[in-house]
Design a protein around this motif. Structure first.
Motif, short mmCIF file in Angstrom:
data_model
loop_
_atom_site.label_atom_id
_atom_site.label_comp_id
_atom_site.label_asym_id
_atom_site.label_seq_id
_atom_site.Cartn_x
_atom_site.Cartn_y
_atom_site.Cartn_z
N ALA A 346 22.85 -15.67 10.89
CA ALA A 346 22.28 -14.43 11.43
C ALA A 346 22.83 -13.25 10.61
CB ALA A 346 22.64 -14.28 12.90
N LEU A 347 24.14 -13.24 10.38
CA LEU A 347 24.75 -12.16 9.60
C LEU A 347 24.21 -12.15 8.17
CD1 LEU A 347 28.51 -12.67 10.67
CD2 LEU A 347 26.95 -10.88 11.48
N ILE A 348 24.19 -13.34 7.55
CA ILE A 348 23.79 -13.43 6.15
C ILE A 348 22.33 -12.96 5.96
CG2 ILE A 348 23.33 -15.07 4.25
CD1 ILE A 348 25.61 -16.83 5.52
N ASN A 349 21.45 -13.47 6.80
CA ASN A 349 20.02 -13.15 6.62
C ASN A 349 19.71 -11.69 6.91
OD1 ASN A 349 19.09 -15.72 5.84
ND2 ASN A 349 19.21 -16.43 7.95
N ILE A 350 20.32 -11.17 7.95
CA ILE A 350 20.08 -9.76 8.28
C ILE A 350 20.64 -8.87 7.17
CG2 ILE A 350 20.75 -7.90 9.89
CD1 ILE A 350 18.51 -9.65 10.88
N GLY A 351 21.81 -9.24 6.66
CA GLY A 351 22.43 -8.45 5.60
C GLY A 351 21.68 -8.52 4.28
N ARG A 352 20.79 -9.49 4.16
CA ARG A 352 20.07 -9.67 2.90
C ARG A 352 18.66 -9.08 2.94
NH1 ARG A 352 21.36 -15.21 0.87
NH2 ARG A 352 23.07 -14.14 -0.16
N THR A 353 18.19 -8.72 4.11
CA THR A 353 16.80 -8.24 4.22
C THR A 353 16.78 -6.86 4.90
OG1 THR A 353 16.66 -9.55 6.24
CG2 THR A 353 15.66 -10.50 4.29
N PRO A 354 16.96 -5.79 4.09
CA PRO A 354 17.07 -4.43 4.65
C PRO A 354 15.91 -4.05 5.57
CG PRO A 354 17.45 -4.43 2.28
CD PRO A 354 17.03 -5.81 2.65
N ASN A 355 14.69 -4.50 5.24
CA ASN A 355 13.56 -4.13 6.10
C ASN A 355 13.68 -4.72 7.49
OD1 ASN A 355 12.41 -2.59 4.18
ND2 ASN A 355 10.97 -4.19 3.47
N TYR A 389 15.26 -14.16 15.81
CA TYR A 389 15.96 -15.34 16.31
C TYR A 389 15.23 -16.62 15.91
CZ TYR A 389 16.20 -18.84 20.06
OH TYR A 389 16.23 -20.01 20.76
N LEU A 390 13.88 -16.63 16.07
CA LEU A 390 13.09 -17.81 15.69
C LEU A 390 13.21 -18.08 14.18
CD1 LEU A 390 9.71 -17.38 17.65
CD2 LEU A 390 11.51 -19.06 18.08
N GLU A 391 13.25 -16.99 13.42
CA GLU A 391 13.30 -17.15 11.96
C GLU A 391 14.66 -17.69 11.52
OE1 GLU A 391 11.03 -17.35 10.01
OE2 GLU A 391 11.44 -16.55 8.03
N ILE A 392 15.71 -17.29 12.22
CA ILE A 392 17.05 -17.83 11.90
C ILE A 392 17.04 -19.35 12.16
CG2 ILE A 392 19.51 -17.83 12.56
CD1 ILE A 392 19.08 -14.81 13.26
N LEU A 393 16.45 -19.71 13.29
CA LEU A 393 16.38 -21.13 13.67
C LEU A 393 15.55 -21.93 12.65
CD1 LEU A 393 17.55 -22.33 16.28
CD2 LEU A 393 15.32 -22.08 17.33
N ARG A 394 14.46 -21.34 12.20
CA ARG A 394 13.60 -22.03 11.24
C ARG A 394 14.26 -22.14 9.87
NH1 ARG A 394 10.65 -21.28 6.82
NH2 ARG A 394 11.30 -19.12 6.65
N ASN A 395 14.80 -21.01 9.44
CA ASN A 395 15.30 -20.92 8.06
C ASN A 395 16.62 -21.65 7.87
OD1 ASN A 395 14.69 -19.76 5.50
ND2 ASN A 395 16.39 -18.35 5.78
N GLU A 494 26.37 -2.13 10.17
CA GLU A 494 25.26 -2.27 9.24
C GLU A 494 25.74 -3.33 8.24
OE1 GLU A 494 24.25 1.43 7.38
OE2 GLU A 494 22.83 0.39 6.06
N LEU A 495 24.89 -4.29 7.90
CA LEU A 495 25.35 -5.41 7.08
C LEU A 495 24.78 -5.37 5.68
CD1 LEU A 495 24.71 -8.25 9.71
CD2 LEU A 495 26.86 -7.02 9.33
N ASN A 496 25.56 -5.91 4.73
CA ASN A 496 25.04 -6.05 3.37
C ASN A 496 25.56 -7.37 2.78
OD1 ASN A 496 24.11 -5.79 0.81
ND2 ASN A 496 25.50 -4.11 0.23
N THR A 497 24.64 -8.25 2.45
CA THR A 497 25.05 -9.57 1.93
C THR A 497 24.95 -9.63 0.42
OG1 THR A 497 24.08 -10.50 3.94
CG2 THR A 497 24.64 -12.06 2.24
N GLY A 498 24.20 -8.72 -0.18
CA GLY A 498 23.99 -8.80 -1.63
C GLY A 498 22.93 -9.85 -1.94
N ASP A 499 22.80 -10.17 -3.26
CA ASP A 499 21.69 -11.05 -3.66
C ASP A 499 22.10 -12.47 -4.00
OD1 ASP A 499 19.98 -8.94 -3.42
OD2 ASP A 499 20.32 -8.27 -5.50
N GLY A 500 23.39 -12.72 -4.18
CA GLY A 500 23.84 -14.05 -4.65
C GLY A 500 23.42 -15.18 -3.71
N ALA A 501 23.30 -16.38 -4.29
CA ALA A 501 22.89 -17.54 -3.47
C ALA A 501 24.00 -17.93 -2.50
CB ALA A 501 22.57 -18.71 -4.38
N THR A 502 23.60 -18.38 -1.32
CA THR A 502 24.58 -18.85 -0.33
C THR A 502 24.74 -20.36 -0.47
OG1 THR A 502 23.86 -17.12 1.18
CG2 THR A 502 25.03 -18.98 2.16
#
Ligand code: HEM
Length: 527
Positions: A346-355, A389-395, A494-502
Motif C-alpha cells: 500500500a505504501l509503495i504503490n501510493i508513493g509511486r503514483t502521485p495521481n 484497496y482492490l488494486e493493491i489486492l490485485r497488483n 505524503e509518500l514518495n517511493t521513487g521509480d526504482g524496481a521493487t
C-alpha cells in the motif's frame, strides 16, 4: 480294472462309499463347510479390497486421454523440483512455465508429486466451476511432515465435515458486522502508530519533516497488533502483547522450517534432538499456555474476548484443542506476513503514483478526522479508497503460487482432460496481471481501472482472498484494516517511493517487498 459301462461306474461309486466310515464322513462335513465358507469370505473380502484399490487407483491414474487436449496435444511438464523454488523464485518459475508451455496450463514437480499450474481466467473458471465444494486441500499442503505437525489441524487444510464444523465456529467472529465493530479500536492503534513512526527505529530522518523507512519495517508490528486485537479484544494489554510478540519470534523460526526445511519433512525427523524440533515444541507449549491464561483471565474479569468464545466449541467437544490452537496460529502468526505485505505494498504503490495519491488524499481530507465519518467511509464500496484497496489486492497477491487444492471429478480445463484428484496450484501473479480484463497495463498500479470493472466481472481474473466456498476467513477484517491503514497514512503523510524496481525477498513464503519509502509529515499533523 477296466471301468467302462454305466453299471461299472455305479459299482465303483458304491465301492468307494463303502470304504468310507459313515461316522467319519458326518464328522468331516462341517469342517469342509467351515473351510469353504472361510475361504469364500476371504475371497469376497479380497475382491472387495482389490475392487476398492482399483477404483481409487483409477481416480489417480491417468488414462491415455488424461492430460491431453481435445486436439490430442499433451500437457508439458517443467522438469525440475519446484518444492522450494515456488517460494524463493516464483517470478523465474512463472516465466519458465510461460516459455515452455505458452498459453497452455503445465505440470510441475513438487518432490515426488506432480501438480498442475493454472493462470488464465478460463482455466481458473474450469477448475472451480461445478465441483469446487468437493475440492480438497492437502493436509500437509504437499510440504511434508513438519507442516503436518505445525499446521495440519488448522482450518485452512481441513476437508469435508471437519472443515465445515471448524469454519462455522470461527467464521461467526469474523463476519462483516464483527469487522465493522472493530473499527474504532483499530483507529486508536493506527493513530498511535502514525504519531510514533517518525521517532521509530525504522525511520531515518532526512529533514525535520521527512524520513525514510523500509516499507515492511515501517509497519512491522501494526498488522500483528490489529489482528491480535480482533482475537483478544480488551485482554490485549501491553504485557499480553509483549508475550505474543515473543511467541511470534519463535514462530518465525517454525515457519522457516515449515516452508524451507528439508530433513524436517521426513517421518522420522520428529524423534531427533534438533533445533527445529525444539523450536516447534517451545512454540506449541508457549502458545497453549498463552491462550489458556488469557481465556482464564477473560472469564475471571468478565472481559469480552473472541478467542474465549471460540474456545467454548472446544469445551463442548466440537473442536479439538489442536484445531483451535492451530487455527488461531493460522489467523495470527502464519497469516501475518500476508497482511504485512499488503500494508507495505500500500505504501509503495501510493508513493509511486502521485495521481492516485492526490485523488485518495482529497477523499480522505473531505471526511476530516471524525471517527464516525471514517467508519462509514471505510465500509463504503463506491469510493476511490475502495478501488485503491482492490488494486493493491490485485497488483500484489500475497503468494506467487497458491497452496495445493485437488479436483473432485474428471474435468476439462482449457480443453485438457484432467483426472479427478489432480493437485492444482494457481500462478496468482500471472492471473492477476495478464487476464485480458486488465488490458495492456495489467502490471501497472492503477486504481482507476476499477471505475469500469466490477468485482463480479473480475471474479476469475484475480485471486485475492481465494475462490470457491472456502475463501479467506479474514477477508472482512483485512478489508477494514487495509482501508483504515490507507486513511491513517493519508492523514499523516505524503509518500514518495521513487521509480526504482521493487524486489521481492527470497527468504519468505510470501511475496514480501524490499523497498524504502520517503514519508513527509503533513502540515496539520506537525502543528
Ligand atoms: C489482505 C490480506 C489477506 C489475503 C490477501 C488473504 C488471502 C487468503 C487466501 C488466498 C486464502 C486461501 C483461500 C483458498 O483456499 O481458496 C486465505 C485463507 C485463509 N485466510 Fe486469509 N488473507 C488475508 C488476511 C487474512 C486475515 C487477516 C486472516 C485472519 C483474520 C486470514 C485468515 C485466513 C484463514 C483462516 C484462511 C483459511 C480459510 C479456510 O480454508 O477455511 N486471512 N486467505
Amino acid at each position: 480294472m477296466n471301468v467302462n459301462s454305466t453299471s461299472d461306474r455305479e459299482w465303483v461309486v458304491s465301492y468307494l462309499d463303502s470304504t468310507v466310515n459313515q461316522d467319519e464322513l458326518s464328522s468331516q462335513t462341517p469342517v469342509y463347510t467351515l473351510i469353504y465358507s472361510v475361504l469364500r469370505i476371504r475371497f469376497t473380502l479380497l475382491f472387495l479390497i482389490l475392487g476398492a484399490i482399483a477404483v481409487l487407483h483409477s481416480r489417480k491414474k491417468a488414462t491415455a486421454f488424461h492430460y491431453r487436449h481435445l486436439d490430442g496435444r499433451k500437457l508439458k511438464i517443467l522438469d525440475k523440483d519446484t518444492r522450494y523454488l515456488r517460494f524463493t523464485h516464483g517470478k523465474e518459475l512463472s516465466q519458465e512455465g510461460e516459455e515452455k508451455s505458452g498459453p497452455d496450463p503445465f505440470l510441475v514437480k513438487n518432490k515426488s508429486k506432480i501438480e498442475l499450474v493454472l493462470f488464465s481466467p478460463n482455466q481458473v473458471r474450469d477448475f472451480f466451476e461445478k465441483d469446487a465444494r468437493y475440492h480438497e486441500k492437502k493436509q500437509d499442503a504437499n510440504m511434508g511432515q513438519y507442516f503436518l505437525r505445525s499446521l495440519g489441524q488448522c482450518v485452512g487444510v481441513q476437508n469435508g465435515e471437519r472443515w465445515h464444523k471448524t469454519r462455522r465456529h470461527l467464521e461467526a467472529h469474523f463476519s462483516a458486522g464483527e469487522a465493522a465493530s472493530m473499527i474504532f479500536e483499530f483507529q486508536k492503534a493506527l493513530t498511535d502508530w502514525a504519531t510514533k513512526l517518525p521517532s521509530d527505529s525504522a525511520a531515518t530522518a532526512v529533514s525535520p519533516n521527512s524520513f525514510l523507512a523500509d516499507s515492511v519495517a515501517a509497519c512491522r508490528q501494526l498488522p500483528f497488533r490489529m489482528i491480535s486485537m480482533s482475537l483478544y479484544g480488551d485482554m490485549l494489554t501491553d504485557e499480553v502483547f509483549d508475550r505474543l510478540w515473543h511467541l511470534n519470534k519463535i514462530h518465525e523460526r517454525v515457519t522457516a522450517h515449515t516452508f524451507f526445511g528439508t530433513w524436517e519433512n521426513m517421518r522420522f525427523y520428529r524423534y531427533l534432538p534438533t533445533a527445529a524440533n525444539r523450536a516447534l515444541h517451545a512454540y506449541e507449549e508457549g502458545w497453549k499456555e498463552f491462550n489458556l491464561d488469557v481465556i482464564g483471565e477473560a472469564r475471571k474479569s468478565g472481559t469480552p474476548c473472541r478467542a474465549e468464545r471460540m474456545f467454548q466449541a472446544v469445551e463442548r467437544g466440537e473442536m479439538t484443542t489442536d484445531m483451535f490452537l492451530q487455527s488461531l496460529d493460522e489467523i495470527l502468526f502464519t497469516n501475518i506476513d500476508v497482511t504485512s505485505a499488503q500494508f507495505a505494498y500500500a505504501l509503495i504503490n501510493i508513493g509511486r503514483t502521485p495521481n492516485s495519491q492526490r485523488r485518495l488524499y482529497e477523499e480522505v481530507k473531505a471526511i476530516e478526522d471524525d471517527e464516525m465519518k471514517i467508519a462509514d467511509f471505510v465500509r463504503r464500496e463506491d469510493t476511490f479508497l475502495h478501488k485503491t484497496y482492490l488494486e493493491i489486492l490485485r497488483n500484489n497477491p500475497p503468494v506467487w503460487f497458491s497452496l495445493p487444492e485437488t479436483t473432485a471429478v474428471d474435468k476439462r480445463i482449457d480443453g485438457f482432460l484432467i483426472p479427478a484428484g489432480t493437485t492444482v496450484i494457481i500462478d496468482t501473479q500471472r492471473l492477476n496481471k495478464t487476464s485480458p480484463i486488465w488490458g495492456e497495463d495489467g502490471y501497472s498500479f492503477r486504481p482507476e481501472r476499477w471505475d469500469n470493472i466490477t468485482s463480479r466481472e473480475a471474479r476469475y481474473s484475480m485471486l485475492g482472498y481465494g475462490m470457491g466456498p472456502r475463501k479467506c476467513l479474514g477477508k472482512n477484517v483485512a478489508n477494514v484494516i487495509i482501508k483504515q491503514f490507507l486513511v491513517a497514512v493519508m492523514q499523516h503523510f505524503e509518500l514518495n517511493t521513487g521509480d526504482g524496481a521493487t524486489h521481492i525477498k527470497r527468504d519468505r513464503f510470501t511475496c514480501m517487498p524490499e523497498q524504502v519509502v520517503e514519508f513527509r509529515q503533513r502540515k496539520s499533523v506537525q502543528e
